[in-house]
Design an enzyme around this catalytic site. Structure first.
Site, PDB file in Angstrom:
ATOM      1  CG  ASP A 171     -10.761   1.722   2.674  1.00  0.00           C
ATOM      2  OD1 ASP A 171      -9.990   2.691   2.533  1.00  0.00           O
ATOM      3  OD2 ASP A 171     -11.114   0.987   1.732  1.00  0.00           O
ATOM      4  CG  ASN A 230      -2.300  -0.500   0.876  1.00  0.00           C
ATOM      5  OD1 ASN A 230      -2.932   0.010  -0.031  1.00  0.00           O
ATOM      6  ND2 ASN A 230      -2.752  -1.522   1.579  1.00  0.00           N
ATOM      7  CB  CYS A 256      -7.700  -2.938   8.133  1.00  0.00           C
ATOM      8  SG  CYS A 256      -9.372  -2.303   8.033  1.00  0.00           S
ATOM      9  CD1 TRP A 267     -14.549  -1.003   4.961  1.00  0.00           C
ATOM     10  CD2 TRP A 267     -14.962   1.173   4.800  1.00  0.00           C
ATOM     11  NE1 TRP A 267     -14.295  -0.639   3.690  1.00  0.00           N
ATOM     12  CE2 TRP A 267     -14.544   0.715   3.535  1.00  0.00           C
ATOM     13  CE3 TRP A 267     -15.284   2.540   4.932  1.00  0.00           C
ATOM     14  CZ2 TRP A 267     -14.426   1.537   2.413  1.00  0.00           C
ATOM     15  CZ3 TRP A 267     -15.173   3.350   3.823  1.00  0.00           C
ATOM     16  CH2 TRP A 267     -14.742   2.856   2.575  1.00  0.00           C
ATOM     17  NE  ARG A 290     -16.579  -5.144   2.690  1.00  0.00           N
ATOM     18  CZ  ARG A 290     -16.201  -4.274   1.756  1.00  0.00           C
ATOM     19  NH1 ARG A 290     -16.810  -4.250   0.582  1.00  0.00           N
ATOM     20  NH2 ARG A 290     -15.212  -3.423   1.986  1.00  0.00           N
TER      21      ARG A 290
END
Lengths: 524, 621
Positions: free
Chosen positions: B338, B248, B336, B340, B382
């Site tokens: 984002d 990242n 983590c 969520w 999700r």
């Protein structure tokens, strides 16, 4: 009623004196397996007077004229006096109490009792004493049950045709379908394809004695290939043409060294706390223990299904008929027979189908999973049976009177025990070693009151139906209570179990408090 | 409605999923606006909500008809055989349309009407109040305060309006920090442990790239650690695997550099991302759903799917959190990418371990409202509520429920609720019957006016509370104040009751829970009866002492005793239906259990024996 033999007189008229203050009670005195009851006539209070026989410390009898007196001194320091009508009745009751109080456990579960019952109920079977001196079959008990139509001479010939002399005997009679479960060892067909007229006649007689038109199935616990190969060493399996009406099925079950290795690998895997999830799962799959459990359970279900649903007679054998065969026959009974799921019934089943049936405990349980010695005769066959029972108990948590504790105790005692029950390999050896006179019976140890909370299933409700377990892999679980007994903290689940007991006893208590309330009402 | 061409098809067969002999039930299939309904010839109904349908598949035509396989999000799999191909095609097309909605307004919740008036509906929505929850935790206090920085969702669209931050963190610091965090999700309070004065905070990854810094962000972290008087060190837990986090950095994101932040201890806990989880569960379901599965197949499938390993990792991370708070009184910041998915899992599980309140029925609802709904777990994406990007679908919440289930298995007395409660919640995150899980964040939910147009799930669950209670629950037990689960591998098992919840033949035939729950109820009732009677006796005694008592009064007590009798009878009556219900599944049909193809073998030699199909009903007594 495992104590019924010790009870000489069930009932008598008696008067009970409970000390100078309490009024005497008159009524009918009854002796049951565990209690002494005095039930007053209908006119008096409805209360039943009860005494636990185990609390009797000493017993004293006196006879005068045509009535007698029994004085009971109890462990809680009470002294009770019973005046009983009739001399004979007095003596008999005294002797019954004496016998039951001591609980001579070696007479708890003689298989003869079961056999006698079957013989009485079916009229097609008889108790034979042909093996009285263990000459026909060294690994069978003295008394065996065989078709009435087969005489002892024929039995002797049949025994010569079966490995180790283990001719087909009755293991279980399923009364509703009037079919039977038999077990034996492999027939000694050999390379020359020998036959034995008496053996064939015996199996014919079995079908004839069952319901009309019954068919039979021979469940061979080896693969067809192995069974065929066994001919080279003198064994084999029943030829189709020689046994009309019988059809053979092969359900290979693991036994002997591979089973022991499976056990060793599983225990190894369970001892490793640091392993990764992948490693653990692959070891669990690799040891194949649960696959063996699945095979054993489904073969037992097959046998049970054949009897209950097809009305067929079932003969189970492998090679020696002392290992996988017993797993199948004993599990099939547990599936079909509600009485074998009680505390006493299960003990009887283990006694009859494992100990008396000649499972060589001494050889099989000489070493457990940690021994470095090369296994010779060791195999966790009995453990496999216990695991299957545990799976059954998980799927039918209310239908077994005994709990996980009972299975754990049996496992422990089979491998090392201060009791004599699991000693030796057969009844013959036990007789030679005088096990019965020189050791104590495990059943007497297990049936002590203080053990009950550990061994019993508090939620037991008798279930008259057959228990058909699911044998899908998703339904089978690793028996954590055994294999992870020492590696995981037991507290939370033990506490939960304790809570279950508490709820159940609370229930008994609250339900039982009705009389106390009415008693205080009476005092008003 | 316009999607439904055929509403009723007769002579449809429902196949047993695992049967090798193609055992089937024949019945009629109905298609309604909201459900697919199958009524078999025993009049047993199978309802399938359109929103629960994950996939519909039409297989190749066979001699008996056209097979239609429907996979549901609640892990039900049904296999129909429709006699005529045209019907099958119509149903197939209708279901494809009905199961994927394009607009929120077409979801079931917007038409579902449980016959409540507006004030009842509003009260339902007010049942769970997060402000009240923060008060229960002990904030605001001298170190933590409510910030109105996100009042109009200006700083962060996916956060709620009410956010708790360290008192010393000023608004400019918050704004500055939010600019340095992915999606503006700056560090805020998730759980405050009152006695340790330690906090669990959550955020998204910093936009640090290879070298970027943000003073405001560093200040905010320092403020969090200073807000804990007990321990100035603070843990920063990145729930991703190290490799993912490093990757990242190349995209201008990444993780905290320990050198730039004072007093932090940084660590990775290695939970995989949503895509890995999605395919892992898919693999697991493929394995467990296959016919003729052997024990070895199941366990090697469990292993290769990696699902249990992932569950272990999530629970392991929660244990790290709980340990930091309890043993070191240290605050923890979790993120983590984002913030969520994995962050929601770990924060909520950590709080669950620390605080017995969250292990009650109501507390668990609060926990879901707080760490999942309000902090913007993207439920609609999700769970695939709408026809959208299939790559956004992932069983993150299911995994959280599974972690909770594993905890209930390890601590059977620590939870007020039972497995049925978890299954019911799982049912409703996909059902779209209630408004709670619709939308991806609070802002979106407000725009949808969910509180005016839909109903909240929680009051309906509370109404059925008795069904979800764990009879073994020990609320006061000290040893369960903080749970310390053992995450050793063999404590993780396949959750059959979730992934095979509709495959009844795989389940135990008797339920210990029901029996114990019944007994518990009875005990309570009987104890009350006893108390009543005793108090009546006492009254009578008092009257006797007054010299008033005569035989009549005594008689007047007597008639009371039948209350106990009747209540006993009543108890028996109420119990019996329950017992009956249990009885019917006490024993099952051997044919159900597929001990193998033996049935055929048995019937082979004798054609007279044809049927092995015994109804379960016939075996019940």
């Amino acid at each position: 009623m495992e104590f019924s033999e010790l009870i000489r007189t069930g009932q008598a008229q008696a008067e009970l004196l409970r000390g100078p203050e309490a009024p005497p009670l008159r009524g009918t005195l009854c002796v049951t397996g565990h209690h002494l009851l005095l039930s007053p006539g209908p006119q008096a209070t409805p209360d039943l007077w009860l005494l636990l026989l185990r609390s009797v410390d000493s017993i004293e009898k006196r006879v005068a004229g045509d009535c007698g007196t029994i004085t009971l001194r109890c462990k809680d320091l009470r002294v009770l006096q019973l005046d009983i009508e009739g001399v004979e009745a007095t003596l008999n009751i005294a002797r019954s109490i004496e016998g039951l109080r001591l609980g001579d456990a070696w007479h708890f579960h003689p298989p003869e009792r079961y056999y006698k019952r079957v013989a009485r109920e079916t009229n097609a079977w008889r108790l034979s004493e042909a093996n009285e001196d263990f000459s026909l079959c060294p690994s069978y008990p003295r008394a065996v049950i065989v078709p009435r139509a087969v005489n002892d001479d024929a039995l002797a010939l049949t025994a010569r045709f079966r490995q180790g002399g283990r001719f087909p005997v009755l293991s279980y009679h399923h009364a509703p379908s009037r079919t039977v479960l038999l077990r034996s060892s492999q027939p000694l067909i050999g390379p020359q394809k020998r036959r034995c007229a008496e053996d064939e006649a015996l199996l014919r007689a079995v079908l004839a004695g069952s319901r009309p038109g019954a068919r039979g199935f021979i469940v061979d616990t080896r693969s067809a290939q192995t069974a065929k190969q066994a001919r080279m060493t003198g064994g084999g399996t029943e030829a189709k043409a020689a046994y009309p009406g019988w059809k053979r099925l092969h359900r290979p079950l693991e036994r002997g060294r591979p089973l022991q290795e499976s056990f060793v690998h599983l225990v190894e895997a369970c001892g490793d706390l640091e392993q990764s999830m992948d490693h653990w799962l692959s070891r669990l799959a690799g040891c194949r223990w649960l696959a063996h459990v699945k095979e054993a359970l489904s073969t037992a279900c097959l046998a049970a299904q054949g009897m209950e649903r097809e009305g067929a007679c079932i003969l189970v054998h492998g090679a020696e008929g002392t290992d996988s065969t017993l797993v199948v026959t004993s599990l099939a009974q547990l599936i079909l027979d509600p009485s074998s799921r009680t505390m006493a019934g299960f003990q009887e089943l283990v006694e009859r189908e494992w100990i008396q049936a000649g499972h060589p405990f001494q050889l099989r349980c000489a070493h457990s999973a940690f021994s470095h010695a090369r296994p010779k005769h060791e195999a966790p066959t009995f453990l496999l049976f216990l695991d299957c029972v545990w799976q059954l108990g998980r799927q039918f948590p209310l239908s077994l009177e005994f709990g996980e504790g009972m299975l754990l105790a049996l496992f422990d005692h089979a491998y090392a025990s201060p009791f004599g029950t699991f000693l030796c390999n057969s009844e013959q050896e036990r007789c030679l070693c005088e096990v019965r006179t020189r050791t104590h019976s495990l059943w007497s140890g297990l049936n002590q009151l203080k053990e009950q909370r550990k061994l019993r299933n508090p939620l037991y409700v008798p279930n008259p139906l057959a228990l058909w377990p699911s044998v899908e892999p998703q339904s089978l679980r690793l028996w954590q209570g055994l294999f992870l007994r020492w590696t995981r903290p037991p507290e939370p689940s033990e506490a939960a179990w304790e809570k279950v007991w508490q709820i159940v006893t609370d229930q008994e208590k609250t339900e039982g408090s009705q009389p106390t309330v009415s008693a205080s009402e009476l005092q008003l | 409605m316009e999607h439904i061409r055929t509403t009723k098809v007769e002579q449809v067969k429902l196949l047993d999923r695992f049967s090798s002999s193609n055992k089937a039930l024949t019945g009629t299939l109905y298609l309604t606006a909201t459900h697919l309904l199958f009524i078999d010839f025993h009049q047993k109904e199978t309802w399938i909500l359109h929103h629960h349908i994950a996939s519909v598949e039409k297989l190749a035509l066979t001699t008996s008809g056209c097979p239609l396989v429907i996979q549901c999000k609640n892990f039900r799999t049904v296999h129909f055989i429709v006699p005529r191909e045209r019907d099958c095609h119509d149903i197939y097309n209708s279901l494809l349309q009905l199961s994927k909605q394009a607009k929120y307004e077409d979801l079931y919740a917007f038409s579902y009407n449980p016959k409540q008036n507006d004030s009842e509906r509003l009260r339902g929505w007010q049942l769970i109040d997060l402000a009240e929850e923060y008060q229960r935790m002990g904030v605001p206090n001298s170190n933590w305060q409510l910030s109105d920085a996100n009042r109009d969702y200006k700083i962060c669209e996916t956060y709620p309006k009410e956010l708790y931050v360290p008192r010393i963190a000023s608004k400019p610091i918050i704004v500055g920090s939010s600019k340095f965090r992915s999606k503006g999700r700056f560090p805020v309070l998730s759980y405050y442990h009152q006695s340790k004065e330690a906090a669990i905070c959550r955020c998204s990854q910093p936009l640090s790239g290879f070298s970027a810094r943000c003073l405001e962000d560093e200040h905010l972290l320092q403020a969090i650690s200073k807000a804990n008087p007990a321990n100035h060190y603070m843990y920063v837990v990145d729930t991703r695997p190290r490799l993912n986090a490093m990757a990242n950095r190349a995209a201008g994101k990444g993780y905290e550099n320990e050198d730039n932040y004072s007093n932090i201890r940084f660590q990775f806990v290695g939970i995989e991302n949503i895509h890995v989880m999605r395919s892992s569960l898919q693999r697991l379901l493929e394995v467990s759903g296959s016919r003729g599965l052997s024990v070895g197949d199941l366990y090697s499938g469990l292993q290769s799917s990696g699902w249990l390993r992932h569950v272990q990792a999530v629970l392991g991370a929660a244990v790290v959190l709980a340990k930091a708070v309890t043993t070191e009184s240290a605050s923890v910041l979790v993120h983590c990418s984002d913030g969520w998915d994995r962050t929601s899992q770990v924060c909520s599980l950590g709080s669950l371990l620390l605080d017995p309140y969250y292990r009650t029925v109501r507390g668990f609802m609060v926990l879901i409202e707080k760490d999942w709904i309000s902090f913007g777990h993207k439920f609609s994406e999700r769970c695939g509520h709408l026809d959208g990007d299939p790559k956004e679908v992932s069983p993150v919440f299911t995994q959280f429920l599974e972690c909770v289930w594993h905890l209930t298995e390890q601590f059977p007395q620590a939870f007020e609720f039972n497995e049925a409660f978890l299954l019911q919640i799982h049912e409703h995150i996909h059902s779209c019957q209630f408004g709670n899980f619709i939308g991806n964040c609070q802002k979106e939910r407000e725009e949808l006016k969910l509180k005016e147009k839909t109903y909240s799930l929680w009051p309906f669950l509370l109404e059925d509370r008795v069904k979800y209670l764990n009879p073994l629950y020990q609320p006061q037990a000290q040893e369960f104040a903080v749970l310390e689960p053992n995450t050793v591998s063999f404590n993780f098992k396949f959750w059959r009751n979730m992934y095979h919840q509709f495959d009844r033949t795989l389940h135990p035939r008797q339920s210990v829970f029901n029996i114990i729950a019944n007994m518990n109820e009875q005990n309570k009732q009987l104890e009350n009866d006893i108390k009543d009677l005793e108090s009546q006796i006492k009254q009578c005694k008092n009257k006797q002492a007054d010299g008033v008592l005569t035989k009549e009064l005594l008689n007047s007590v007597r008639p009371e005793s039948p209350t106990l009798k009747t209540s006993l009878c009543f108890k028996e009556q109420t119990l019996l239906p329950g017992n009956d219900a249990l009885r019917t599944i006490d024993s099952s049909n051997p044919a159900d259990n597929r001990y193998s193809e033996y049935a055929e073998e048995f019937s082979k030699p004798d054609p007279a024996v044809v049927s092995l199909e015994y109804g379960v009903a016939r075996m019940t007594c």
